[in-house]
Design a protein around this motif. Structure first.
Motif, mmCIF file in Angstrom:
data_model
loop_
_atom_site.group_PDB
_atom_site.id
_atom_site.type_symbol
_atom_site.label_atom_id
_atom_site.label_comp_id
_atom_site.label_asym_id
_atom_site.label_seq_id
_atom_site.Cartn_x
_atom_site.Cartn_y
_atom_site.Cartn_z
ATOM 1 N N ARG A 32 11.819 15.123 39.823
ATOM 2 C CA ARG A 32 12.489 14.768 38.567
ATOM 3 C C ARG A 32 12.451 15.925 37.570
ATOM 4 N N ALA A 33 11.365 16.687 37.564
ATOM 5 C CA ALA A 33 11.249 17.829 36.659
ATOM 6 C C ALA A 33 12.152 18.983 37.099
ATOM 7 N N GLU A 34 12.243 19.201 38.404
ATOM 8 C CA GLU A 34 12.997 20.341 38.914
ATOM 9 C C GLU A 34 14.476 20.053 39.129
ATOM 10 N N GLN A 35 14.825 18.795 39.395
ATOM 11 C CA GLN A 35 16.226 18.424 39.618
ATOM 12 C C GLN A 35 16.558 17.157 38.824
ATOM 13 N N ARG A 55 4.213 25.429 34.254
ATOM 14 C CA ARG A 55 5.068 25.204 33.081
ATOM 15 C C ARG A 55 6.486 25.703 33.354
ATOM 16 N N LEU A 56 7.453 24.854 33.019
ATOM 17 C CA LEU A 56 8.865 25.209 33.167
ATOM 18 C C LEU A 56 9.519 25.201 31.795
ATOM 19 N N GLU A 57 10.458 26.105 31.582
ATOM 20 C CA GLU A 57 11.336 26.030 30.419
ATOM 21 C C GLU A 57 12.722 25.763 30.974
ATOM 22 N N ARG A 58 13.357 24.693 30.476
ATOM 23 C CA ARG A 58 14.647 24.287 31.038
ATOM 24 C C ARG A 58 15.711 24.202 29.950
ATOM 25 N N THR A 66 23.744 20.946 24.629
ATOM 26 C CA THR A 66 22.677 21.600 25.372
ATOM 27 C C THR A 66 21.348 21.264 24.718
ATOM 28 N N VAL A 67 20.386 20.870 25.537
ATOM 29 C CA VAL A 67 19.043 20.541 25.074
ATOM 30 C C VAL A 67 18.069 21.444 25.817
ATOM 31 N N ARG A 68 17.089 21.983 25.090
ATOM 32 C CA ARG A 68 16.051 22.793 25.732
ATOM 33 C C ARG A 68 14.741 22.033 25.686
ATOM 34 N N ASP A 69 13.972 22.183 26.759
ATOM 35 C CA ASP A 69 12.656 21.555 26.766
ATOM 36 C C ASP A 69 11.673 22.394 27.564
ATOM 37 N N HIS A 70 10.411 22.038 27.404
ATOM 38 C CA HIS A 70 9.326 22.634 28.181
ATOM 39 C C HIS A 70 8.696 21.506 28.999
ATOM 40 N N VAL A 71 8.423 21.785 30.250
ATOM 41 C CA VAL A 71 7.797 20.800 31.136
ATOM 42 C C VAL A 71 6.443 21.348 31.553
ATOM 43 N N ARG A 80 4.564 16.352 31.470
ATOM 44 C CA ARG A 80 4.878 16.202 30.050
ATOM 45 C C ARG A 80 6.130 17.006 29.737
ATOM 46 N N TYR A 81 7.086 16.330 29.102
ATOM 47 C CA TYR A 81 8.328 16.953 28.661
ATOM 48 C C TYR A 81 8.268 17.082 27.143
#
Length: 161
Positions: A32-35, A55-58, A66-71, A80-81
Motif C-alpha cells: 500500500r505504501a509503495e503502490q 522512509r519514503l517521500e512520495r 498533487t499531494v506530497r507525503d512522507h512514509v 505512518r503517512y
C-alpha cells in the motif's frame, strides 16, 4: 480532528474469514505504501521521490492535484503517512499499526491526526462524522484488498509487482 479505529484481521470465532499472518499483513501494508494506486480510489499515480532506509517521500497525483507525503515504515509494526499541508490540502497523518494480542488474534489500528478543527456546531459534527465514515470505509477496503493480494484471492499469484 483526531480519529482512530480498529479492524479485526483474524477472527478465531469465524472460520469463513481467511487467516492472515502478521508477516502477510505487513507485506500488504508495504504494498500500500509503495503502490497506493492499487488501494486509493481516484489516485492516478504515485512517484516515489526518495527512499532512505525505512522512509519514503512520495508525490501523489489526483487529476490536476498533487499531494506530497512522507512514509515511515517500522518493519513488522507500523506504517505512518505524514501528509504535507498546502493551501489546497489539509495536512495530517495516518498511522496503521499491527496489533497481535495473542497467537490467534490480529488487528490493524488506524489513527488519523488532521489539521481540521474540532467540530463545534451541528453542521461541523455532521461533516466530521461523514469524514470519519469515509476513513473507516477506505480502511475496510484496504484490508479487503490486502487480503486479496496477500492471500491470492483475486487469481493466481499473490502480490503484484
Amino acid at each position: 480532528m483526531n480519529f482512530e479505529h480498529l479492524i479485526q484481521i483474524n477472527d478465531p470465532q469465524n472460520p469463513l474469514v481467511p487467516t492472515m499472518t502478521r508477516e502477510q499483513l505487513w507485506e500488504g501494508l508495504v504494498l500500500r505504501a509503495e503502490q497506493p494506486q492499487l488501494f486509493v480510489l481516484g489516485l492516478d499515480s504515485c512517484t516515489i521521490l526518495s527512499r532512505e532506509g525505512n522512509r519514503l517521500e512520495r508525490e501523489l497525483h489526483y487529476g490536476h492535484a498533487t499531494v506530497r507525503d512522507h512514509v515511515t515504515l517500522t518493519p513488522g509494526v507500523s506504517v505512518r503517512y505524514d501528509i504535507l499541508a498546502t493551501e489546497e490540502h489539509v495536512g495530517g497523518s495516518l498511522t496503521m499499526t499491527i496489533e497481535e494480542p495473542d497467537d490467534s488474534q490480529l488487528f490493524l489500528r488506524f489513527e488519523y491526526r488532521t489539521t481540521l478543527p474540532a467540530a463545534v456546531t451541528d453542521d461541523e459534527r455532521q461533516t466530521s462524522e461523514i469524514v470519519k465514515s469515509a476513513y473507516r470505509e477506505s480502511d475496510i477496503d484496504t484490508v479487503r484488498l490486502i487480503r486479496q493480494f496477500v492471500l491470492g484471492l483475486n487469481g493466481p499469484g499473490a502480490l503484484p509487482h
